[in-house]
Design a protein around this motif. Structure first.
Motif, PDB file in Angstrom:
ATOM      1  N   ALA A 127       0.871  -1.129  -0.033  1.00  0.00           N
ATOM      2  CA  ALA A 127       0.017  -0.008  -0.041  1.00  0.00           C
ATOM      3  C   ALA A 127       0.889   1.338  -0.064  1.00  0.00           C
ATOM      4  CB  ALA A 127      -1.009   0.129   1.269  1.00  0.00           C
ATOM      5  N   MET A 128       1.894   1.306   0.806  1.00  0.00           N
ATOM      6  CA  MET A 128       2.814   2.302   0.778  1.00  0.00           C
ATOM      7  C   MET A 128       3.720   2.657  -0.473  1.00  0.00           C
ATOM      8  SD  MET A 128       3.811   4.858   2.809  1.00  0.00           S
ATOM      9  CE  MET A 128       3.119   4.368   4.416  1.00  0.00           C
ATOM     10  N   LEU A 129       3.991   1.494  -0.919  1.00  0.00           N
ATOM     11  CA  LEU A 129       4.820   1.598  -2.328  1.00  0.00           C
ATOM     12  C   LEU A 129       3.800   2.322  -3.386  1.00  0.00           C
ATOM     13  CD1 LEU A 129       6.832  -1.347  -2.026  1.00  0.00           C
ATOM     14  CD2 LEU A 129       7.578   0.794  -2.136  1.00  0.00           C
ATOM     15  N   HIS A 130       2.681   1.874  -3.418  1.00  0.00           N
ATOM     16  CA  HIS A 130       1.553   2.103  -4.453  1.00  0.00           C
ATOM     17  C   HIS A 130       1.249   3.738  -4.170  1.00  0.00           C
ATOM     18  CE1 HIS A 130      -2.017   1.876  -6.895  1.00  0.00           C
ATOM     19  NE2 HIS A 130      -2.550   2.523  -6.034  1.00  0.00           N
ATOM     20  N   LYS A 131       0.969   4.144  -2.915  1.00  0.00           N
ATOM     21  CA  LYS A 131       0.745   5.336  -2.688  1.00  0.00           C
ATOM     22  C   LYS A 131       1.823   6.401  -3.274  1.00  0.00           C
ATOM     23  CE  LYS A 131      -0.338   8.523   1.462  1.00  0.00           C
ATOM     24  NZ  LYS A 131      -0.286   8.450   2.992  1.00  0.00           N
ATOM     25  N   LEU A 132       3.243   5.873  -3.000  1.00  0.00           N
ATOM     26  CA  LEU A 132       4.319   6.642  -3.579  1.00  0.00           C
ATOM     27  C   LEU A 132       4.278   6.621  -5.190  1.00  0.00           C
ATOM     28  CD1 LEU A 132       7.340   6.114  -1.044  1.00  0.00           C
ATOM     29  CD2 LEU A 132       6.383   8.095  -1.729  1.00  0.00           C
ATOM     30  N   GLY A 133       3.863   5.597  -5.831  1.00  0.00           N
ATOM     31  CA  GLY A 133       3.983   5.541  -7.062  1.00  0.00           C
ATOM     32  C   GLY A 133       5.412   4.745  -7.497  1.00  0.00           C
ATOM     33  N   ALA A 134       5.905   4.187  -6.470  1.00  0.00           N
ATOM     34  CA  ALA A 134       7.318   3.675  -6.441  1.00  0.00           C
ATOM     35  C   ALA A 134       7.171   2.401  -7.566  1.00  0.00           C
ATOM     36  CB  ALA A 134       7.771   3.233  -5.307  1.00  0.00           C
ATOM     37  N   ARG A 135       8.349   2.404  -8.202  1.00  0.00           N
ATOM     38  CA  ARG A 135       8.475   1.178  -9.463  1.00  0.00           C
ATOM     39  C   ARG A 135       9.450   0.151  -8.911  1.00  0.00           C
ATOM     40  NH1 ARG A 135       8.294   6.238 -12.480  1.00  0.00           N
ATOM     41  NH2 ARG A 135      10.690   6.236 -12.597  1.00  0.00           N
ATOM     42  N   ILE A 136       9.267  -0.884  -8.326  1.00  0.00           N
ATOM     43  CA  ILE A 136       9.892  -1.782  -7.814  1.00  0.00           C
ATOM     44  C   ILE A 136       9.160  -3.101  -8.248  1.00  0.00           C
ATOM     45  CG2 ILE A 136      10.890  -2.999  -5.874  1.00  0.00           C
ATOM     46  CD1 ILE A 136      10.825  -0.479  -4.390  1.00  0.00           C
ATOM     47  N   PRO A 137       9.624  -3.663  -9.375  1.00  0.00           N
ATOM     48  CA  PRO A 137       8.984  -5.025  -9.805  1.00  0.00           C
ATOM     49  C   PRO A 137       8.642  -6.146  -8.983  1.00  0.00           C
ATOM     50  CG  PRO A 137      10.444  -4.090 -11.477  1.00  0.00           C
ATOM     51  CD  PRO A 137      10.752  -3.337  -9.910  1.00  0.00           C
ATOM     52  N   ASP A 138       9.790  -6.615  -8.049  1.00  0.00           N
ATOM     53  CA  ASP A 138       9.973  -7.588  -7.319  1.00  0.00           C
ATOM     54  C   ASP A 138      10.158  -7.027  -5.971  1.00  0.00           C
ATOM     55  OD1 ASP A 138       9.836  -9.759  -5.685  1.00  0.00           O
ATOM     56  OD2 ASP A 138      11.638 -10.694  -6.942  1.00  0.00           O
ATOM     57  N   ILE A 139       9.188  -6.884  -4.835  1.00  0.00           N
ATOM     58  CA  ILE A 139       9.488  -6.202  -3.520  1.00  0.00           C
ATOM     59  C   ILE A 139      10.041  -7.329  -2.969  1.00  0.00           C
ATOM     60  CG2 ILE A 139       7.706  -4.796  -3.969  1.00  0.00           C
ATOM     61  CD1 ILE A 139       5.984  -6.196  -1.802  1.00  0.00           C
ATOM     62  N   TYR A 140       9.921  -8.628  -3.237  1.00  0.00           N
ATOM     63  CA  TYR A 140      10.689  -9.590  -2.446  1.00  0.00           C
ATOM     64  C   TYR A 140      12.123 -10.070  -2.516  1.00  0.00           C
ATOM     65  CZ  TYR A 140       6.022 -10.100  -0.936  1.00  0.00           C
ATOM     66  OH  TYR A 140       4.601 -10.007  -0.642  1.00  0.00           O
ATOM     67  N   ALA A 141      12.556  -8.991  -3.497  1.00  0.00           N
ATOM     68  CA  ALA A 141      14.032  -9.193  -3.898  1.00  0.00           C
ATOM     69  C   ALA A 141      14.956  -8.742  -2.967  1.00  0.00           C
ATOM     70  CB  ALA A 141      14.346  -8.424  -5.146  1.00  0.00           C
ATOM     71  N   GLU A 142      16.193  -9.142  -2.686  1.00  0.00           N
ATOM     72  CA  GLU A 142      16.943  -8.311  -1.574  1.00  0.00           C
ATOM     73  C   GLU A 142      17.087  -7.059  -2.111  1.00  0.00           C
ATOM     74  OE1 GLU A 142      20.710 -10.788  -1.040  1.00  0.00           O
ATOM     75  OE2 GLU A 142      19.479 -12.382  -0.286  1.00  0.00           O
ATOM     76  N   LEU A 185      13.122  12.447  -8.225  1.00  0.00           N
ATOM     77  CA  LEU A 185      12.580  13.464  -8.193  1.00  0.00           C
ATOM     78  C   LEU A 185      10.911  13.533  -8.108  1.00  0.00           C
ATOM     79  CD1 LEU A 185      15.012  15.595 -10.599  1.00  0.00           C
ATOM     80  CD2 LEU A 185      14.942  15.448  -8.190  1.00  0.00           C
ATOM     81  N   ASP A 186      10.621  12.451  -8.861  1.00  0.00           N
ATOM     82  CA  ASP A 186       8.892  12.447  -9.108  1.00  0.00           C
ATOM     83  C   ASP A 186       8.528  11.745  -7.442  1.00  0.00           C
ATOM     84  OD1 ASP A 186       8.823  12.658 -11.783  1.00  0.00           O
ATOM     85  OD2 ASP A 186       9.007  10.749 -12.121  1.00  0.00           O
ATOM     86  N   LEU A 187       9.336  11.168  -6.770  1.00  0.00           N
ATOM     87  CA  LEU A 187       9.037  10.619  -5.637  1.00  0.00           C
ATOM     88  C   LEU A 187       8.871  12.016  -4.696  1.00  0.00           C
ATOM     89  CD1 LEU A 187      11.326   7.800  -4.741  1.00  0.00           C
ATOM     90  CD2 LEU A 187       8.935   7.639  -5.379  1.00  0.00           C
ATOM     91  N   ILE A 188       9.845  13.068  -4.836  1.00  0.00           N
ATOM     92  CA  ILE A 188       9.773  14.089  -4.018  1.00  0.00           C
ATOM     93  C   ILE A 188       8.489  15.097  -4.279  1.00  0.00           C
ATOM     94  CG2 ILE A 188      11.023  16.586  -3.914  1.00  0.00           C
ATOM     95  CD1 ILE A 188      13.655  14.815  -4.120  1.00  0.00           C
TER      96      ILE A 188
END
Length: 245
Positions: A127-142, A185-188
């Motif tokens: 939910a937090m990553l979606h709210k940020l619009g973060a682009r992380i394909p596999d959140i279970y990667a190290e 910068l998009d995250l900011i």
């Protein structure tokens, strides 16, 4: 009333005067850039704001309340988060584990035995990553295998779980490729859209001009200038940094 008010802050280390009556304010939902050459006092000022250092003079107020001299944990609980340049992530753990590192939610087995609530961690991290619009394909990667920009996303998501009103970012785009810089910068910009104020410390003036509302220039521990970004230019800011203006 400003969100953060810095009034006449001074700090000495022996004979070295690191900060000299520094004053400025940050408004809610504003991106304030703090620039200056190495040794200008930027890092010292941020450590004073976050309670790592106690100032020798002056006052800091946050949301109208004095926070000068409080412990870092108290200042964090009031709504100020600092993301350091090294990010302080656990590289061998996955993204959700890093976001909740050290404060994992727990549930009780049979109403007695506390265990880490992994389902809640995963759900809230998503939910937090979606709210940020973060682009992380596999959140279970190290996390150590992620790119620099993706690691910044994790650090920002972790900060947001504390529900901050102000996030301080220390050189968030240093050593990143161009594409990764734009992602940060998009995250900011997204933090700003959510009404969260940002203090951006950066040597990269192109990034400063891309996202900031105002620019404070420090030189030898003093505020040399405070300008609205849209009403100044890079040449003028450089002149303030090097002492040519």
């Amino acid at each position: 009333m400003s969100l953060l008010e810095i009034r006449g802050i001074s700090k000495r280390f022996g004979s070295i005067e690191a900060l000299r009556e520094v004053s400025f304010a940050v408004e809610a939902g504003e991106v304030m850039a703090v620039v200056g050459d190495n040794g200008a006092g930027k890092s010292t000022l941020m450590k004073v704001i976050t309670g790592v250092y106690r100032p020798d003079g002056g006052e800091i107020r946050f949301r109208g309340e004095p926070i000068t001299g409080l412990e870092p944990g108290d200042i964090r609980r009031r709504g100020i988060e600092m993301i350091y340049q090294d990010l302080a992530l656990a590289p061998q753990q996955d993204v959700p584990s890093n976001i909740f590192l050290g404060r994992e939610p727990v549930r009780r087995v049979l109403g007695l035995f506390p265990v880490i609530d992994r389902k809640t961690i995963d759900r809230e991290a998503h939910a937090m990553l979606h709210k940020l619009g973060a682009r992380i394909p596999d959140i279970y990667a190290e996390v150590g295998t992620l790119s620099g920009g993706q690691q910044q996303s994790v650090a920002i998501a972790r900060a947001l779980t504390f529900d901050p009103k102000l996030v301080i970012m220390d050189e968030p785009t240093a050593a990143l490729a161009v594409r990764e810089v734009e992602h940060v910068l998009d995250l900011i910009r997204e933090l700003k859209r959510q009404g969260i104020a940002v203090i951006l410390i950066s040597h990269r003036l192109t990034d400063v001009f891309a996202v900031s509302d105002r620019i404070v220039t420090l030189r030898q521990g003093r505020v040399i200038s405070e300008e609205v970004t849209a009403r100044t230019d890079m040449q003028r800011i450089v002149a303030h940094i090097v002492g040519a203006a």
